[in-house]
Structure formats: structure tokens, C-alpha cells
Design a protein around this motif. Sequence first.
Motif, short mmCIF file in Angstrom:
data_model
loop_
_atom_site.label_atom_id
_atom_site.label_comp_id
_atom_site.label_asym_id
_atom_site.label_seq_id
_atom_site.Cartn_x
_atom_site.Cartn_y
_atom_site.Cartn_z
N THR A 13 0.83 -1.21 0.00
CA THR A 13 0.00 0.00 0.00
C THR A 13 0.86 1.25 0.00
O THR A 13 0.59 2.20 -0.75
N ALA A 30 -4.59 4.56 5.98
CA ALA A 30 -5.87 4.23 6.61
C ALA A 30 -7.01 4.42 5.62
O ALA A 30 -7.89 3.56 5.50
N ASP A 31 -6.99 5.52 4.90
CA ASP A 31 -8.05 5.80 3.92
C ASP A 31 -8.02 4.77 2.78
O ASP A 31 -9.07 4.26 2.38
N TYR A 32 -6.85 4.47 2.27
CA TYR A 32 -6.71 3.55 1.15
C TYR A 32 -7.14 2.14 1.52
O TYR A 32 -7.82 1.46 0.75
N ASN A 34 -8.96 1.36 4.18
CA ASN A 34 -10.20 1.40 4.94
C ASN A 34 -10.03 0.74 6.32
O ASN A 34 -10.87 -0.04 6.76
N TYR A 35 -8.91 1.07 6.96
CA TYR A 35 -8.58 0.58 8.30
C TYR A 35 -8.66 1.75 9.27
O TYR A 35 -8.57 2.91 8.87
N SER A 36 -8.77 1.43 10.54
CA SER A 36 -8.81 2.48 11.55
C SER A 36 -7.42 3.10 11.71
O SER A 36 -6.39 2.46 11.47
N LYS A 37 -7.41 4.36 12.12
CA LYS A 37 -6.14 5.07 12.33
C LYS A 37 -5.27 4.38 13.39
O LYS A 37 -4.06 4.24 13.19
#
Length: 121
Positions: A13, A30-32, A34-37
Motif C-alpha cells: 500500500t 488508513a483511507d486507502y 479502509n482501516y482504523s487510524k
Amino acid sequence: MIIQESGEMYLETIYVLSQKSQFVRSIDIADYMNYSKPSVSRAVNNLKNEGYISIDDNGYITLNDTGLAIATKIYERHTFLTEVLTSLGVDNETASQDACKIEHDISDISFEAIKRAFIKS
């Protein structure tokens, strides 16, 4: 040093994001993905501690030589296996998802054999 599949995914990623932008931050990952910060922060710190990445004072992430080697290897596998599966009639979304599963487990020997077989075609 053996890296787990999740670590490979993060490195891949970071590589993909670095091809699109000069700067990669944890929030971008995180955005790419779709995971939590907090999950990304923990993973990024692990990758840093293991010497795969560097993080500067601005929070920008850079792949170190070892991290870059792993990331490009996984990315090559992903893109090639996706192409192979789509050439066999699998829709692009399914091909990409399946390639993602295969890319982490296939041996170098088997991957190279598949490449030779499909590049000849």
C-alpha cells in the motif's frame, strides 16, 4: 527476517501510494485500506521498528531498501496474477481479490514458472 502477510499488505500500500504522491502518511494508508487510524499507527510503528520504513518529522513515510524490495515483489505478483486471471475470463474485481490472496503464499519458484508460462503465450 520474515514478514507477515499484513506487513506485506502495508508495504504494498505504501508503495502504491508513493507512486501516486510524493508524500505518504498514515492517514493516507488508513483511507486507502479502509482501516482504523489506531490499527494503521500500530502497524506503521512495527514496520518502522523492523527497519522496513522510515518516518520523518512531518510524518511522511518512506520505504527503506528492504521494505521497497518486498513491496515491489508483492505488487508485481498482484498485478501479474490479476492479469493472468482476467486473461482466463475472471472479472477484474474477482481477479484482483484472488490475486491478493495468492500473492502472499505462492513460492518464488511457482510464481516464476507461471510468469514463464504466460509470458511465452
